[in-house]
Design an enzyme around this catalytic site. Sequence first.
Site, PDB file in Angstrom:
ATOM      1  N   LYS A 196      66.979  77.437  60.320  1.00  0.00           N
ATOM      2  CA  LYS A 196      65.720  77.225  61.040  1.00  0.00           C
ATOM      3  C   LYS A 196      64.842  76.310  60.194  1.00  0.00           C
ATOM      4  O   LYS A 196      64.433  76.668  59.081  1.00  0.00           O
ATOM      5  CB  LYS A 196      65.010  78.553  61.297  1.00  0.00           C
ATOM      6  N   ARG A 206      53.932  78.515  69.532  1.00  0.00           N
ATOM      7  CA  ARG A 206      52.877  79.230  68.814  1.00  0.00           C
ATOM      8  C   ARG A 206      51.642  79.409  69.685  1.00  0.00           C
ATOM      9  O   ARG A 206      50.915  80.403  69.539  1.00  0.00           O
ATOM     10  CB  ARG A 206      52.564  78.496  67.502  1.00  0.00           C
ATOM     11  N   LYS A 223      54.760  76.968  56.975  1.00  0.00           N
ATOM     12  CA  LYS A 223      55.886  77.882  56.746  1.00  0.00           C
ATOM     13  C   LYS A 223      56.986  77.247  55.902  1.00  0.00           C
ATOM     14  O   LYS A 223      58.137  77.682  55.925  1.00  0.00           O
ATOM     15  CB  LYS A 223      56.426  78.353  58.092  1.00  0.00           C
ATOM     16  N   GLU A 239      73.045  78.210  53.865  1.00  0.00           N
ATOM     17  CA  GLU A 239      72.338  79.322  54.492  1.00  0.00           C
ATOM     18  C   GLU A 239      73.225  80.027  55.527  1.00  0.00           C
ATOM     19  O   GLU A 239      73.281  81.259  55.598  1.00  0.00           O
ATOM     20  CB  GLU A 239      71.060  78.819  55.171  1.00  0.00           C
ATOM     21  N   LYS A 254      68.090  75.723  64.649  1.00  0.00           N
ATOM     22  CA  LYS A 254      66.825  75.522  65.365  1.00  0.00           C
ATOM     23  C   LYS A 254      65.986  74.506  64.608  1.00  0.00           C
ATOM     24  O   LYS A 254      65.840  74.638  63.384  1.00  0.00           O
ATOM     25  CB  LYS A 254      66.076  76.858  65.465  1.00  0.00           C
ATOM     26  N   SER A 280      60.292  74.738  72.135  1.00  0.00           N
ATOM     27  CA  SER A 280      59.172  74.492  73.042  1.00  0.00           C
ATOM     28  C   SER A 280      58.712  73.037  73.052  1.00  0.00           C
ATOM     29  O   SER A 280      58.342  72.500  74.105  1.00  0.00           O
ATOM     30  CB  SER A 280      57.997  75.403  72.673  1.00  0.00           C
ATOM     31  N   TYR A 319      64.279  77.031  77.420  1.00  0.00           N
ATOM     32  CA  TYR A 319      63.294  77.275  78.458  1.00  0.00           C
ATOM     33  C   TYR A 319      63.700  76.612  79.767  1.00  0.00           C
ATOM     34  O   TYR A 319      63.104  76.879  80.814  1.00  0.00           O
ATOM     35  CB  TYR A 319      61.921  76.773  78.005  1.00  0.00           C
TER      36      TYR A 319
END
Length: 329
Positions: A196, A206, A223, A239, A254, A280, A319
């Site tokens: 991610k 968000r 982040k 990872e 992602k 999004s 979505y």
Amino acid sequence: MYPLRRNRRLRTSQAIRSLVCETIVTPDDFLVPLFVVEGKGVKEEIASMPNYYRYSLDLLEKEVKELWKLGLKSVLLFVKVPDNLKDNKGTEAVNPNGLMQRAIKTVKNAVPQMLVMTDVALDPYSVYGHDGIIENGQIANDATVDALCQMSLSHAQAGADFVAPSDMMDGRILNIRETMENNDFQNVGIMSYSAKYASSFYGPFRDALDSAPVDVQDIPKDKKTYQMDYHNRLEALRETRMDIEEGADIVMVKPGLCYLDIVREVKNMSEVPVAVYQVSGEYAMLKAAAEKGWLNHDAVMLEQVTAIKRAGADIIASYFAKDVAKLIG
């Protein structure tokens, strides 16, 4: 060689193109993200995500029944937590009567066969909008992992089929797996957000959950201390490999379109199914361009999800899932 080999023979009609098509998208490919809010009779359009909504539990029930009829059999739940229930430790996340826990039960009661995955991260519950607990101005990895384990257990107790840790804390997959094993939830799976990235494509999401990091002195403003640097490729493989070793049943990359090189490399090395989250920002950009008349919405949408599957995705969280299912029948 030419003229013995003319590649265009396999493109001369729709019938032959369909017969030799290499990548076929079906409703079975999709995981449908759903946003849940408190209240009754609530269906709120998200301003930055046209035609996408937050649902109260009564309308969530109606929505999942419709999804099932369209052939969409898996959902990923997110909750918008009221501000008065937020704190630094995500206490509300383990409330057995919390919104997420009730949402899981609502979906399972409405469509028992529906596969229910749940977002596991503290940012919807955090006063700071971070995926972890803040200690001395930093994201405390191990304290956060402990909280995520209890959150995951609470979701399993409510009836979740899979938990989906989206936090990017070190060691959380192993600890969540051990928590499940030690509490007789051996059959609850883990879909890990393994690669991610700290992306600028998350803004509308968000907005949907009111989960952006807040601007408070002496704590991180973004982040980037836990989500990955988008310049890096080998880090994603490292990872992912570690998450598989720690017990992840599904791994995720992602965002989607800007990271298809990572998707292919993860697919090539992965022993487990690979999910991709078409995020999004990707959704919002196409909606905006189509509204302006600059792009053909449905054609580009299908091209995008096909590209994601062609790159190696076994699962597409998108979505657009409902729109695609309606188009392809």
